[in-house]
Every structure is written in C-alpha cells, then in structure tokens.
Write an enzyme that holds these catalytic residues in place. Structure first.
Site, PDB file in Angstrom:
ATOM      1  N   ILE A 130      -7.833   4.403   5.969  1.00 45.39           N
ATOM      2  CA  ILE A 130      -7.203   5.494   6.709  1.00 45.39           C
ATOM      3  C   ILE A 130      -8.111   6.720   6.716  1.00 45.39           C
ATOM      4  CG2 ILE A 130      -4.841   4.736   6.230  1.00 45.39           C
ATOM      5  CD1 ILE A 130      -4.676   7.108   4.184  1.00 45.39           C
ATOM      6  N   ASP A 131      -9.067   6.781   5.764  1.00 47.03           N
ATOM      7  CA  ASP A 131      -9.884   7.998   5.613  1.00 47.03           C
ATOM      8  C   ASP A 131     -10.934   8.156   6.719  1.00 47.03           C
ATOM      9  OD1 ASP A 131      -8.484   8.202   3.251  1.00 47.03           O
ATOM     10  OD2 ASP A 131     -10.133   7.491   1.998  1.00 47.03           O
ATOM     11  N   GLU A 225      -6.712  16.600   0.799  1.00 44.57           N
ATOM     12  CA  GLU A 225      -6.645  16.540  -0.668  1.00 44.57           C
ATOM     13  C   GLU A 225      -7.972  16.901  -1.331  1.00 44.57           C
ATOM     14  OE1 GLU A 225      -5.609  12.489  -1.695  1.00 44.57           O
ATOM     15  OE2 GLU A 225      -7.470  11.674  -0.887  1.00 44.57           O
ATOM     16  N   HIS A 275       1.325   8.387  -0.089  1.00 45.39           N
ATOM     17  CA  HIS A 275       1.184   7.029   0.452  1.00 45.39           C
ATOM     18  C   HIS A 275       2.012   6.758   1.706  1.00 45.39           C
ATOM     19  CE1 HIS A 275      -0.572   6.706  -3.527  1.00 45.39           C
ATOM     20  NE2 HIS A 275      -1.280   5.705  -3.031  1.00 45.39           N
ATOM     21  N   VAL A 276       2.874   7.690   2.067  1.00 48.35           N
ATOM     22  CA  VAL A 276       3.574   7.584   3.359  1.00 48.35           C
ATOM     23  C   VAL A 276       2.544   7.378   4.482  1.00 48.35           C
ATOM     24  CG1 VAL A 276       4.729   9.074   5.047  1.00 48.35           C
ATOM     25  CG2 VAL A 276       5.646   8.864   2.758  1.00 48.35           C
ATOM     26  N   ARG A 278      -0.191   5.780   4.373  1.00 41.26           N
ATOM     27  CA  ARG A 278      -0.941   4.527   4.307  1.00 41.26           C
ATOM     28  C   ARG A 278      -0.070   3.307   4.598  1.00 41.26           C
ATOM     29  NH1 ARG A 278      -4.439   4.162  -1.040  1.00 41.26           N
ATOM     30  NH2 ARG A 278      -3.182   2.328  -1.450  1.00 41.26           N
TER      31      ARG A 278
END
Ligand SMILES: Nc1ncnc2c1ncn2[C@@H]1O[C@H](COP(=O)(O)OP(=O)(O)OP(=O)(O)O)[C@@H](O)[C@H]1O
Ligand SMILES: O=P(O)(O)OC[C@H]1O[C@](O)(CO)[C@@H](O)[C@@H]1O
Ligand SMILES: [Mg+2]
Length: 353
Positions: A130-131, A225, A275-276, A278
């Site tokens: 996702i990054d 983050e 984690h929502v 991901r």
C-alpha cells in the site's frame, strides 16, 4: 512446468487478484502446476504447501488479504537462531519447483534473490504494498485502495471537524514514504499535508490552523506516520522481534495534537487509521493492475526471464532486475509535480516561511 508461489511481508488489497491471475495464466498458457506456499517464507521453512488449481483461485478476485497467508518475521537465514537456507533449498528441489513467484515488497524480493544465490530456484517478483515505495515501480497494487480508504476517512473526519470547529488530524501509513498521505490528502481536500520527505515546522502549521479557524472554523491535517517535526525524530510505535525491518512507526498524529493544542484556540483531535487502510476489497484499479501484474509474471516465467520483478513504468507493463529493487526505498521526490500542485493551490506542506 511446476511453479511455487508465495506472498511475503505485510498483506495488501489485490494479493488474491495476483494469485488468481498467475495461476489461471499458467494453467491456460502451458498447463503448469502451481503450488501455493503458506505464510510466505515460513511455509518453505515449515514445509506447508498446497496445490493451487482453477477452482482454488476462482471467486477471489475481489477479496482482501491473501488466501495463502503471509509472514514478515520468517527468514530462512536466521530462523530461531539457525541458518536453515540449505534445508529450504532442498525442500524447493523436493517439491520439483522450476521457479518461484514471490509477491511482496523489498524484503521479499531481497530474500528471494538471496535464496537464488545459495542454490534456490529462479524467481519472478510481483511488487505489492500500500506504501507505493518500491524502487523501479511507479504503482504497486494496493496503493490505490489505501488512498481511497484514507480519502473517505478524511471526508468523514472533515464534517465532524466542521460541526465542532476543530482541528482534525488523520494519520496514514506509508513507512518512510509519503505517497499515501500526499495523494489521499489531495483527494480528501486536506488543508495541511505532512510527509516524511519534508520535516514540518510546528509554528507554521499552528499559524495555518489559527488563520483557518477565524475564516473557516475547521482545519484538516493529513500526516504520514513517518513525518517528523524539524529537529525531531520518527515516532516509533513498537519493535517487532524477528522482523528484518523491526521498526513500526505510528502515533505522530498524537504528538502533533499535543504540540498544536497549546498554540491554537480550537480543540485538536487525532485519528490514527492503522490497518483499516490495508484491509478489505481492492478497488477496480487495483484489481486490474494486480491481474495485469500476475499475467505478466506468467509471461516472464514462460520466457525464462528470471531474477526480475514485473513493474509499471510510464504507464506500461515492464520488468526490472531484482538487484535494482533490493534494499531500496522509493520516496516522494522534492520536485514531484503533486507537491508543486499542492503548494500552488494553497495546501500547507509544513514548510517554514
Ligand atoms: N534484508 C533482508 N534480508 C533477507 N531477507 C529479508 C530481508 N528483509 C526481509 N526479508 C525476508 O522477507 C520477508 C518479508 O519482508 P518484509 O517483512 O520486509 O516485507 P516486504 O516484502 O518488504 O513487504 P512490506 O515491507 O511492504 O511489508 C521476511 O519475512 C524475511 O523472510
Ligand atoms: O502490519 P505491521 O507489522 O504493523 O506493519 C505496518 C507497516 O506495514 C505497512 O502497512 C506496509 O508496509 C506500512 O505502511 C506500515 O508502517
Ligand atoms: Mg519491506
């Protein structure tokens, strides 16, 4: 042809779409047998595999996570204090694998390449995260879904912020790269976007909040983050024992809230999405991209183009050598057009002045 397949590192939406596309392509194109390895490299260490046929991969295109499971702590070179790489290589031979498809991030690609160096089967990589921070790859699948989730969260947080006249901070994932925060911040109309690539000036952010409070009641801040204040350090949430990349970031939104509150009249609230971002079903874009990546991985396998990772470059499917990917991290360049665009429409990027 007998092909093994595993998913490694943190999961992301679209993994099942890749598993499905690789399997269906290989079965259709050359009648290959596909062996699914459970929980990433852990499955090779613990000898846990299962056959993947047409039925096993049907109906999974839109499902989140990975049907194979994954792991981010299992290294064959350091497993419970022992180097078990030779046993893993022997197991690959026992399985009769001709090649391995590894779907993962930089760590997974590095490990697959290392196993190849000590006699393991040749491999083809598929970039997931996702990054969106994998070198040589302008779009990893999973990123679009994460951006969509964060965008929706920003919009929801904004309406409650408006009602109460508050400063609302939303923290995204992304590790050391700000891609998620940048794209979602723009899509979700954040007033302030703070990235790991640009250390933020607290006084500047506070000034924006005060000015907006007077004019527009609320301020929406999207912070990655990995962002940090000028002169400050990364906010580490925890260290994961056994992980080759043990640092887990998290909580910088709370730090920012604490430091902003004394500087503004409005109440400040922080939300850490975690984690929502991901989980869940991939967007149509990610389903298509993951399917193309899986199909392209099958092409590389059939052509014997090993030691490469499929990728997207200038909007086209391509592949790059694993050596060009291993140990790298693709961050937002300071001259990226989206940064320029954000500044020009008045988004604060935390820069002083
Ligand atoms: N530097 C490394 N050297 C050897 N093996 C590694 C290295 N980094 C990771 N690995 C192996 O790859 C697996 C997955 O790595 P990691 O947890 O870093 O995920 P990733 O594939 O980089 O994905 P992401 O970072 O996006 O979660 C680890 O369990 C480990 O077996
Ligand atoms: O699931 P874990 O181990 O907490 O890892 C979280 C990290 O993984 C990612 O979700 C994907 O690399 C990062 O954005 C995040 O920092
Ligand atoms: Mg990694």
């Amino acid at each position: 042809m007998r092909i093994g397949m595993l998913t490694g590192g943190g999961d992301c939406p679209g993994l099942n779409a890749v598993i499905r596309a690789v399997t269906k392509s290989l079965i259709r194109q050359c009648g290959a047998e596909v062996i699914g390895i459970e929980d990433g490299f852990l499955g090779l260490i613990e000898r846990r595999v299962r056959p993947l046929g047409w039925d096993e991969v049907s109906g999974i295109l839109a499902t989140g996570g990975t049907i194979l499971g994954t792991s981010n702590t299992a290294s064959p070179f350091a497993w419970r204090g022992r180097d078990v790489a030779a046993e893993v290589v022997a197991y690959q031979r026992e399985l009769g694998l001709d090649a391995l498809v590894t779907i993962g991030g930089d760590g997974t690609m590095t490990m697959a390449a290392r196993l190849g160096e000590v006699g393991g089967v040749p491999m083809v990589g598929v970039p997931k995260t996702i990054d969106n921070d994998i070198a040589g790859c302008e779009r990893s699948f999973g990123f679009d879904t994460a951006v969509a989730t964060v965008t929706e969260a920003l919009e929801r947080v904004e309406t409650t912020g408006q009602s109460h006249g508050r400063v609302m901070i939303v923290e995204t994932m992304g590790r050391y790269a700000g891609w998620i925060a940048l794209e979602a911040g723009l899509a979700g109309a954040a007033d302030v976007i703070l990235l790991p690539e640009i250390d933020f000036d607290l006084e500047r952010v506070a000034a924006v909040c005060r000015e907006r409070h007077a004019r527009r009641r609320a301020t929406l801040i999207c912070i990655a983050e990995g962002a940090r204040p000028v002169g400050g350090t990364l906010t580490v949430e925890r260290a994961v024992a056994g992980s080759p990349d043990p640092i887990r970031l998290g909580g910088v939104a709370h730090l920012l809230r604490e430091r902003l509150q004394p500087r503004v009249d409005a109440e400040v609230r922080a939300t850490v999405l975690g984690h929502v971002q991901r989980g869940g079903s991939p967007t149509p874009f990610d389903r298509v991209l993951a399917t193309q990546y899986g199909n392209e991985a099958a092409h590389l396998l059939r052509r014997g183009q090993f030691g490469r990772m499929v990728t997207l470059q200038d909007g086209r499917l391509a592949s790059v050598p694993l050596a060009a990917v291993a140990g790298q991290n693709r961050r937002v360049p300071l001259d990226h057009p989206l940064l320029v665009c954000a500044r020009e429409i008045g988004v604060c990027l935390g820069e002083a002045g």
